[in-house]
Design a protein around this motif. Sequence first.
Motif, mmCIF file in Angstrom:
data_model
loop_
_atom_site.group_PDB
_atom_site.id
_atom_site.type_symbol
_atom_site.label_atom_id
_atom_site.label_comp_id
_atom_site.label_asym_id
_atom_site.label_seq_id
_atom_site.Cartn_x
_atom_site.Cartn_y
_atom_site.Cartn_z
ATOM 1 N N UNK A 32 0.948 -1.112 0.140
ATOM 2 C CA UNK A 32 0.147 0.098 0.196
ATOM 3 C C UNK A 32 0.902 1.257 -0.074
ATOM 4 N N UNK A 33 0.905 1.864 -1.232
ATOM 5 C CA UNK A 33 1.558 3.343 -1.225
ATOM 6 C C UNK A 33 0.626 4.446 -0.301
ATOM 7 N N UNK A 34 1.028 4.849 0.680
ATOM 8 C CA UNK A 34 0.536 5.759 1.646
ATOM 9 C C UNK A 34 1.144 7.075 2.030
ATOM 10 N N UNK A 35 2.713 7.261 1.573
ATOM 11 C CA UNK A 35 3.240 8.556 1.739
ATOM 12 C C UNK A 35 2.458 9.520 1.060
ATOM 13 N N UNK A 36 2.261 10.664 1.795
ATOM 14 C CA UNK A 36 1.509 11.951 0.887
ATOM 15 C C UNK A 36 0.373 11.593 0.184
ATOM 16 N N UNK A 37 -0.510 10.314 0.773
ATOM 17 C CA UNK A 37 -1.432 10.018 -0.085
ATOM 18 C C UNK A 37 -2.885 10.127 0.947
ATOM 19 N N UNK A 38 -3.999 10.605 0.990
ATOM 20 C CA UNK A 38 -5.068 10.677 2.031
ATOM 21 C C UNK A 38 -5.537 9.058 1.945
ATOM 22 N N UNK B 132 -8.271 7.801 2.440
ATOM 23 C CA UNK B 132 -9.609 7.489 1.413
ATOM 24 C C UNK B 132 -8.954 6.878 0.059
ATOM 25 N N UNK B 133 -7.589 7.282 -0.449
ATOM 26 C CA UNK B 133 -7.329 6.916 -1.504
ATOM 27 C C UNK B 133 -6.317 5.753 -1.325
ATOM 28 N N UNK B 134 -6.288 5.220 -0.234
ATOM 29 C CA UNK B 134 -5.042 4.090 -0.021
ATOM 30 C C UNK B 134 -5.683 2.751 -0.855
ATOM 31 N N UNK B 135 -4.857 2.033 -1.452
ATOM 32 C CA UNK B 135 -5.089 0.886 -2.287
ATOM 33 C C UNK B 135 -4.036 -0.335 -2.034
ATOM 34 N N UNK B 136 -4.410 -1.440 -1.595
ATOM 35 C CA UNK B 136 -3.597 -2.573 -1.651
ATOM 36 C C UNK B 136 -3.545 -3.102 -3.073
ATOM 37 N N UNK B 137 -2.160 -2.947 -3.496
ATOM 38 C CA UNK B 137 -2.204 -3.447 -4.850
ATOM 39 C C UNK B 137 -1.062 -4.877 -4.818
ATOM 40 N N UNK B 138 -1.424 -5.769 -5.827
ATOM 41 C CA UNK B 138 -0.750 -6.884 -5.940
ATOM 42 C C UNK B 138 0.206 -6.416 -7.074
ATOM 43 N N UNK B 139 1.482 -6.514 -7.005
ATOM 44 C CA UNK B 139 2.430 -6.027 -7.935
ATOM 45 C C UNK B 139 2.479 -7.011 -9.312
ATOM 46 N N UNK B 140 2.035 -8.109 -9.053
ATOM 47 C CA UNK B 140 2.185 -8.962 -10.084
ATOM 48 C C UNK B 140 1.019 -10.371 -9.987
ATOM 49 N N UNK B 141 -0.183 -10.134 -10.407
ATOM 50 C CA UNK B 141 -1.399 -11.128 -10.130
ATOM 51 C C UNK B 141 -0.625 -12.530 -10.725
ATOM 52 N N UNK B 142 -0.261 -12.883 -11.905
ATOM 53 C CA UNK B 142 0.140 -14.004 -12.085
ATOM 54 C C UNK B 142 1.302 -14.529 -11.218
ATOM 55 N N UNK B 143 1.968 -13.942 -10.742
ATOM 56 C CA UNK B 143 3.046 -14.181 -9.660
ATOM 57 C C UNK B 143 2.549 -14.914 -8.412
ATOM 58 N N UNK B 144 1.671 -14.227 -8.240
ATOM 59 C CA UNK B 144 0.642 -14.605 -6.976
ATOM 60 C C UNK B 144 -0.070 -15.796 -7.457
ATOM 61 N N UNK B 145 -0.932 -15.768 -8.427
ATOM 62 C CA UNK B 145 -1.826 -17.021 -8.499
ATOM 63 C C UNK B 145 -1.119 -18.283 -9.117
ATOM 64 N N UNK B 146 0.145 -18.054 -9.659
ATOM 65 C CA UNK B 146 0.584 -19.316 -10.270
ATOM 66 C C UNK B 146 1.740 -19.798 -9.565
ATOM 67 N N UNK B 147 3.077 -18.746 -9.760
ATOM 68 C CA UNK B 147 4.087 -19.042 -9.171
ATOM 69 C C UNK B 147 4.426 -19.201 -7.807
ATOM 70 N N UNK B 148 3.433 -18.375 -6.901
ATOM 71 C CA UNK B 148 3.637 -18.460 -5.370
ATOM 72 C C UNK B 148 2.765 -19.702 -5.358
#
Length: 332
Positions: free
Chosen positions: A194-200, A202-218
């Motif tokens: 979650x990128x949070x510095x200088x971000x309100x 309400x705009x915080x978002x949890x992001x997956x940097x690489x969905x295929x890496x999560x869904x398949x490789x991991x």
Amino acid sequence: MPAVAIRATGWCLPEQRIAVADLPELRELSEPERQFCAELGIERVPADDEADSRTLAVQAARRALARAGLTAAELDALILIEPRVPGTLLASDVTAVQAALGATRALSFSVGGLGCASIAPAVLTARGLLCADAGLSTVLVAHGSKPPTTRRYRHPVTVQGDGGFAAVLSRHGPVRILDAVLETDGDYADLFHVDYRDVPVSRWREECADVPKYSFRLALHTRDRLRAIHGRLLERSGLREQDIAGYVCQNLSLATLRFYEEALGVAMEDACARNLRSHGHLGPADAVLNLDTTLAANRWRTGDHVVLFTVSPVAAWSAMLVEVTTGDDILL
């Protein structure tokens, strides 16, 4: 590993529930993402926007202490599984919980960093304290689960609910923790962020940097790791698969539940799917909730062995072997 015991547990699960279908963030998702969320197997989650992680942890801790017949002043040590997002920087969550409880003489500190697998280092640390210092007899492990952002749906993983968990660990109790295995892999350390510095907020978002890496490789890596730690846990304890009376895991999704079963060739207890449906993901507390729920249903007998699995996409994998030593449930 010298055994420690769960003397009592306590839970704070808000009565308010929010239906997954009513989550406001679903309107911002693409149709495939909405469909993915609908197929997680989660119908509703406990939600209390007024309670922060400290409040949830404190309420659960009070119930665990009452269940154990202890006052906070008698507690020897307090280990807080740290929240994924602290309420403030630099302040101490664990000493705030200590003060709220009145655990004035308790040695207090936090562990974490492994997401929903952080229950394992908490248990290992509690065991270390009890083994190292004969003057200590009770350790309270506590956690308050809150989503890291205002959005409860964490694509493509789960929907997170609010909840507090606490367990009093001692040398004797109705459930003995016989062994625990924990492994980690730094190659996935920043897969979710979650990128949070200088971000309100309400705009915080949890992001997956690489969905295929999560869904398949991991996923493939996790399959191999689960099999390895399961085998190592049994070998170290001199047990075979047929000696295990039951298995429980954390609550992420129905797909993850089936993945556990297929990877290990075992069946998870029914409580896993039921609690997933009604509570969603409660962070490091999931597997213990499923253990408690099954104990309350008198599913196991005295002397039965049970294995608890937790996995975190950071990545971390843990397995704990417990033994039921009494027919009494520890669910509060």
